[in-house]
Design a protein around this motif. Structure first.
Motif, PDB file in Angstrom:
ATOM      1  N   LEU A   1      40.136 -18.804   4.668  1.00 41.76           N
ATOM      2  CA  LEU A   1      40.107 -20.043   5.450  1.00 41.76           C
ATOM      3  C   LEU A   1      41.135 -19.951   6.562  1.00 41.76           C
ATOM      4  O   LEU A   1      42.335 -19.920   6.303  1.00 41.76           O
ATOM      5  N   ARG A   2      40.650 -19.895   7.796  1.00 39.74           N
ATOM      6  CA  ARG A   2      41.584 -19.682   8.917  1.00 39.74           C
ATOM      7  C   ARG A   2      42.447 -20.913   9.150  1.00 39.74           C
ATOM      8  O   ARG A   2      43.647 -20.836   9.254  1.00 39.74           O
ATOM      9  N   ASP A   3      41.777 -22.063   9.270  1.00 37.33           N
ATOM     10  CA  ASP A   3      42.515 -23.291   9.535  1.00 37.33           C
ATOM     11  C   ASP A   3      42.728 -24.024   8.213  1.00 37.33           C
ATOM     12  O   ASP A   3      41.812 -24.678   7.701  1.00 37.33           O
ATOM     13  N   ARG A   4      43.942 -23.925   7.679  1.00 44.58           N
ATOM     14  CA  ARG A   4      44.206 -24.510   6.364  1.00 44.58           C
ATOM     15  C   ARG A   4      44.156 -26.041   6.390  1.00 44.58           C
ATOM     16  O   ARG A   4      44.049 -26.685   5.358  1.00 44.58           O
ATOM     17  N   ASN A   5      44.248 -26.620   7.593  1.00 47.87           N
ATOM     18  CA  ASN A   5      44.174 -28.083   7.687  1.00 47.87           C
ATOM     19  C   ASN A   5      42.774 -28.600   7.382  1.00 47.87           C
ATOM     20  O   ASN A   5      42.590 -29.789   7.170  1.00 47.87           O
ATOM     21  N   ARG A   6      41.827 -27.695   7.405  1.00 46.91           N
ATOM     22  CA  ARG A   6      40.462 -28.127   7.143  1.00 46.91           C
ATOM     23  C   ARG A   6      40.086 -27.933   5.679  1.00 46.91           C
ATOM     24  O   ARG A   6      38.909 -27.941   5.334  1.00 46.91           O
ATOM     25  N   PHE A   7      41.092 -27.759   4.872  1.00 47.16           N
ATOM     26  CA  PHE A   7      40.836 -27.479   3.452  1.00 47.16           C
ATOM     27  C   PHE A   7      40.056 -28.591   2.765  1.00 47.16           C
ATOM     28  O   PHE A   7      39.125 -28.333   2.001  1.00 47.16           O
ATOM     29  N   ARG A   8      40.432 -29.827   3.046  1.00 47.99           N
ATOM     30  CA  ARG A   8      39.769 -30.957   2.382  1.00 47.99           C
ATOM     31  C   ARG A   8      38.271 -30.974   2.661  1.00 47.99           C
ATOM     32  O   ARG A   8      37.457 -31.121   1.750  1.00 47.99           O
ATOM     33  N   GLY A   9      37.945 -30.847   3.927  1.00 44.82           N
ATOM     34  CA  GLY A   9      36.529 -30.857   4.308  1.00 44.82           C
ATOM     35  C   GLY A   9      35.778 -29.705   3.685  1.00 44.82           C
ATOM     36  O   GLY A   9      34.632 -29.843   3.219  1.00 44.82           O
ATOM     37  N   TRP A  10      36.447 -28.577   3.673  1.00 42.41           N
ATOM     38  CA  TRP A  10      35.847 -27.363   3.115  1.00 42.41           C
ATOM     39  C   TRP A  10      35.575 -27.559   1.623  1.00 42.41           C
ATOM     40  O   TRP A  10      34.484 -27.262   1.125  1.00 42.41           O
ATOM     41  N   LEU A  11      36.558 -28.123   0.938  1.00 41.55           N
ATOM     42  CA  LEU A  11      36.420 -28.352  -0.505  1.00 41.55           C
ATOM     43  C   LEU A  11      35.346 -29.403  -0.786  1.00 41.55           C
ATOM     44  O   LEU A  11      34.562 -29.263  -1.736  1.00 41.55           O
ATOM     45  N   VAL A  12      35.318 -30.430   0.049  1.00 45.41           N
ATOM     46  CA  VAL A  12      34.292 -31.474  -0.127  1.00 45.41           C
ATOM     47  C   VAL A  12      32.902 -30.857  -0.022  1.00 45.41           C
ATOM     48  O   VAL A  12      32.013 -31.134  -0.830  1.00 45.41           O
ATOM     49  N   ARG A  13      32.731 -30.003   0.972  1.00 46.77           N
ATOM     50  CA  ARG A  13      31.403 -29.395   1.156  1.00 46.77           C
ATOM     51  C   ARG A  13      31.044 -28.488  -0.026  1.00 46.77           C
ATOM     52  O   ARG A  13      29.910 -28.494  -0.487  1.00 46.77           O
ATOM     53  N   ILE A  14      32.021 -27.730  -0.505  1.00 48.89           N
ATOM     54  CA  ILE A  14      31.746 -26.857  -1.656  1.00 48.89           C
ATOM     55  C   ILE A  14      31.360 -27.707  -2.872  1.00 48.89           C
ATOM     56  O   ILE A  14      30.368 -27.440  -3.548  1.00 48.89           O
ATOM     57  N   SER A  15      32.127 -28.757  -3.126  1.00 54.53           N
ATOM     58  CA  SER A  15      31.854 -29.618  -4.290  1.00 54.53           C
ATOM     59  C   SER A  15      30.488 -30.277  -4.157  1.00 54.53           C
ATOM     60  O   SER A  15      29.722 -30.325  -5.127  1.00 54.53           O
ATOM     61  N   PHE A  16      30.224 -30.773  -2.959  1.00 53.34           N
ATOM     62  CA  PHE A  16      28.954 -31.474  -2.736  1.00 53.34           C
ATOM     63  C   PHE A  16      27.778 -30.538  -2.967  1.00 53.34           C
ATOM     64  O   PHE A  16      26.807 -30.874  -3.649  1.00 53.34           O
ATOM     65  N   ARG A  17      27.898 -29.344  -2.416  1.00 51.94           N
ATOM     66  CA  ARG A  17      26.799 -28.375  -2.532  1.00 51.94           C
ATOM     67  C   ARG A  17      26.600 -27.951  -3.995  1.00 51.94           C
ATOM     68  O   ARG A  17      25.471 -27.914  -4.487  1.00 51.94           O
ATOM     69  N   LEU A  18      27.702 -27.695  -4.680  1.00 53.69           N
ATOM     70  CA  LEU A  18      27.597 -27.306  -6.094  1.00 53.69           C
ATOM     71  C   LEU A  18      27.013 -28.438  -6.938  1.00 53.69           C
ATOM     72  O   LEU A  18      26.195 -28.192  -7.830  1.00 53.69           O
ATOM     73  N   ALA A  19      27.440 -29.655  -6.624  1.00 47.79           N
ATOM     74  CA  ALA A  19      26.928 -30.802  -7.385  1.00 47.79           C
ATOM     75  C   ALA A  19      25.437 -30.986  -7.132  1.00 47.79           C
ATOM     76  O   ALA A  19      24.680 -31.269  -8.066  1.00 47.79           O
ATOM     77  N   LEU A  20      25.015 -30.807  -5.895  1.00 51.34           N
ATOM     78  CA  LEU A  20      23.582 -30.937  -5.596  1.00 51.34           C
ATOM     79  C   LEU A  20      22.791 -29.887  -6.374  1.00 51.34           C
ATOM     80  O   LEU A  20      21.749 -30.184  -6.959  1.00 51.34           O
ATOM     81  N   ASP A  21      23.304 -28.653  -6.359  1.00 53.09           N
ATOM     82  CA  ASP A  21      22.609 -27.570  -7.077  1.00 53.09           C
ATOM     83  C   ASP A  21      22.513 -27.886  -8.562  1.00 53.09           C
ATOM     84  O   ASP A  21      21.468 -27.696  -9.180  1.00 53.09           O
ATOM     85  N   ARG A  22      23.618 -28.362  -9.092  1.00 59.90           N
ATOM     86  CA  ARG A  22      23.618 -28.673 -10.523  1.00 59.90           C
ATOM     87  C   ARG A  22      22.669 -29.826 -10.829  1.00 59.90           C
ATOM     88  O   ARG A  22      21.956 -29.807 -11.830  1.00 59.90           O
TER      89      ARG A  22
ATOM     90  N   VAL B   1      37.045 -36.542  10.247  1.00 57.29           N
ATOM     91  CA  VAL B   1      37.962 -35.389  10.257  1.00 57.29           C
ATOM     92  C   VAL B   1      37.630 -34.445   9.101  1.00 57.29           C
ATOM     93  O   VAL B   1      37.567 -33.228   9.272  1.00 57.29           O
ATOM     94  N   ILE B   2      37.404 -35.028   7.930  1.00 59.38           N
ATOM     95  CA  ILE B   2      37.102 -34.195   6.750  1.00 59.38           C
ATOM     96  C   ILE B   2      35.852 -33.366   7.000  1.00 59.38           C
ATOM     97  O   ILE B   2      35.808 -32.174   6.674  1.00 59.38           O
ATOM     98  N   LEU B   3      34.852 -33.997   7.569  1.00 59.39           N
ATOM     99  CA  LEU B   3      33.579 -33.288   7.766  1.00 59.39           C
ATOM    100  C   LEU B   3      33.538 -32.486   9.065  1.00 59.39           C
ATOM    101  O   LEU B   3      32.590 -31.738   9.296  1.00 59.39           O
ATOM    102  N   GLY B   4      34.539 -32.689   9.881  1.00 61.34           N
ATOM    103  CA  GLY B   4      34.579 -31.945  11.146  1.00 61.34           C
ATOM    104  C   GLY B   4      33.462 -32.346  12.099  1.00 61.34           C
ATOM    105  O   GLY B   4      32.900 -31.517  12.808  1.00 61.34           O
ATOM    106  N   VAL B   5      33.133 -33.640  12.082  1.00 58.61           N
ATOM    107  CA  VAL B   5      32.101 -34.139  13.008  1.00 58.61           C
ATOM    108  C   VAL B   5      32.728 -35.225  13.874  1.00 58.61           C
ATOM    109  O   VAL B   5      33.742 -35.817  13.500  1.00 58.61           O
ATOM    110  N   PRO B   6      32.107 -35.508  15.047  1.00 55.31           N
ATOM    111  CA  PRO B   6      32.639 -36.594  15.870  1.00 55.31           C
ATOM    112  C   PRO B   6      32.534 -37.940  15.148  1.00 55.31           C
ATOM    113  O   PRO B   6      31.660 -38.121  14.294  1.00 55.31           O
ATOM    114  N   LEU B   7      33.425 -38.837  15.525  1.00 51.95           N
ATOM    115  CA  LEU B   7      33.453 -40.151  14.883  1.00 51.95           C
ATOM    116  C   LEU B   7      32.103 -40.853  15.028  1.00 51.95           C
ATOM    117  O   LEU B   7      31.610 -41.495  14.084  1.00 51.95           O
TER     118      LEU B   7
END
Lengths: 234, 194
Positions: free
Chosen positions: B73-94, B160-166
């Motif tokens: 992860l290059r930008d460590r400030n984006r960790f939250r968004g990154w983790l949210v996406r991983i959790s969301f994707r894993l939860a959807l799969d499950r 900010v978490i999702l890295g999309v415009p407001l």
């Protein structure tokens, strides 16, 4: 003004949780049915928000973070680079397979090729012994004994030959373990010194050992002992 | 026959030591974020699965996966968004695999016994309907809806978490709520009458 024109706008307003202004405000003040409908919409969205909050803000189990920390504390080999390591192994295996497959096309079958394909047969007994020792035991074999075998390993041997660092021949799966061991030894200087300089037994001056104190014993010959025994029986 | 390799222990030890140091630093940094973001991962998973045990499993998996890839992860400030996406994707799969399993099992299952009075009392019709309406939302909208309802996040934080415009976050939330309202109108009307 007919209420239908305002319905969509009022619904959007309720959805956005905004306050009505201007014409909408004026219409709501004047039209009771629209006011009721708007209130219902707002109530609906409030219920949705509250319901979604209930869905999402569940209590986090206390076991979650300790379980993660326990996973993180496990030995790094199982976690770290497991994906990359498997890729590296797979790539190395594929490269080796390709190399072996391509070998007959580059070199017609000559005695030299046979030597490369079956190195053990062509080796002299003196050369074979270290290799057999290494295969039989997982211990490290001294680099000097592995010297003749270097020619058999075409990849990377020139790099090793160029520098003067000591080299050892180890089973492939123990290379990493060896590196870890050496790094542990480097960190513990005492252990390293103890391994390199074993305690010498040729300098006993420093040792002071008390002689054994044996109590005075009555020493008798066997014959006397036998005579004593018969006298007691009589 | 056992394969032998030539190695230079001192060099290998040096690189091993450097790797270990790096790993320790990464682990320290990750653990600092763990307390803050572990809850978020769980709640995202729970929002999708609505099952505590499954959500915990998913959160654990997401956090461990995040840890394994943390150094990438290059930008460590984006960790939250990154983790949210991983959790969301894993939860959807499950959730999907659980649904498939449920479908397979129900074709063989015996008739389900009628719920008890207590179960009926405990279940909320609105919550059930809402949950299924949330499940039916498109993924992007669902994620914004869940995050905005979670831990008092503002829309700015969600963006900010999702890295999309407001504006994108706002419109996704708007349409998500609109879609939910279209599926749940009768409940409020009937409850108001009562």
């Amino acid at each position: 003004m007919p209420c239908d024109q305002f319905q969509e706008a009022l619904s959007d307003l309720a959805c956005a949780a905004a306050e009505p202004r201007g014409d909408l405000r004026a219409h709501l003040d004047a039209c009771a049915p629209c006011r009721i409908a708007f209130e219902r919409e707002r109530l609906l969205f409030a219920s949705i928000d509250s319901g979604v909050r209930q869905l999402t803000n569940a209590d986090v189990p206390a076991s979650l973070l300790p379980a993660i920390r326990a996973h993180l504390a496990k030995p790094s080999q199982t976690r770290h680079g497991s994906g990359t390591a498997s890729w590296i192994y797979a790539a190395a295996a594929a490269a080796a397979a390709l190399f072996l497959l391509a070998l007959p096309f580059f070199h017609p079958r000559t005695p030299a090729v046979e030597t490369a394909a079956q190195p053990e047969i062509r080796q002299s007994p003196e050369q074979k012994i270290p290799a057999l020792q290494a295969a039989a035991t997982p211990s490290i074999v001294a680099s000097r004994s592995a010297e003749p075998k270097r020619k058999l390993h075409s990849g990377g041997s020139s790099q090793f030959a160029q520098n003067h660092e000591p080299e050892v021949l180890v089973p492939a799966e123990e290379r990493e373990a060896l590196a870890k061991f050496v790094s542990a030894v480097v960190e513990r200087q005492n252990l390293a010194a103890a391994l390199i300089h074993p305690a010498s037994s040729a300098n006993p001056e420093g040792l002071a050992i008390d002689p054994l104190n044996i109590a005075q014993l009555e020493v008798k010959s066997l014959e006397e002992k036998a005579l004593d025994g018969s006298a007691r029986r009589d | 026959m056992e394969e032998l390799v030539l190695t230079q222990p001192s060099r290998a030890a040096e690189s091993e030591w450097a790797r270990e140091t790096e790993r320790a630093a990464v682990r320290r940094e990750f653990e600092e974020r763990l307390a803050e973001c572990g809850t978020l991962a769980y709640r995202v998973a729970y929002g999708v699965l609505r099952n505590s045990a499954d959500a915990e499993d998913v959160a654990q998996e997401a956090l461990l996966r995040a840890f394994r890839r943390f150094d990438r992860l290059r930008d460590r400030n984006r960790f939250r968004g990154w983790l949210v996406r991983i959790s969301f994707r894993l939860a959807l799969d499950r959730g999907r695999s659980a649904k498939r399993r449920e479908q397979r099992e129900t074709s063989w299952a015996q008739p389900v016994p009628a719920p008890t009075t207590e179960e009926l009392a405990a279940s909320s019709e609105f919550q059930t309907r809402l949950a299924s309406a949330v499940d039916a939302l498109p993924e992007k909208m669902r994620l914004v809806l869940l995050l905005s309802a979670m831990e008092g996040h503002t829309l700015e934080e969600v963006a900010v978490i999702l890295g999309v415009p407001l504006g994108t976050a706002k419109s996704r939330l708007f349409f998500a709520r609109k879609q939910l309202a279209e599926k749940l109108p009768c409940h409020v009307t009937s409850s108001k009458k009562l």
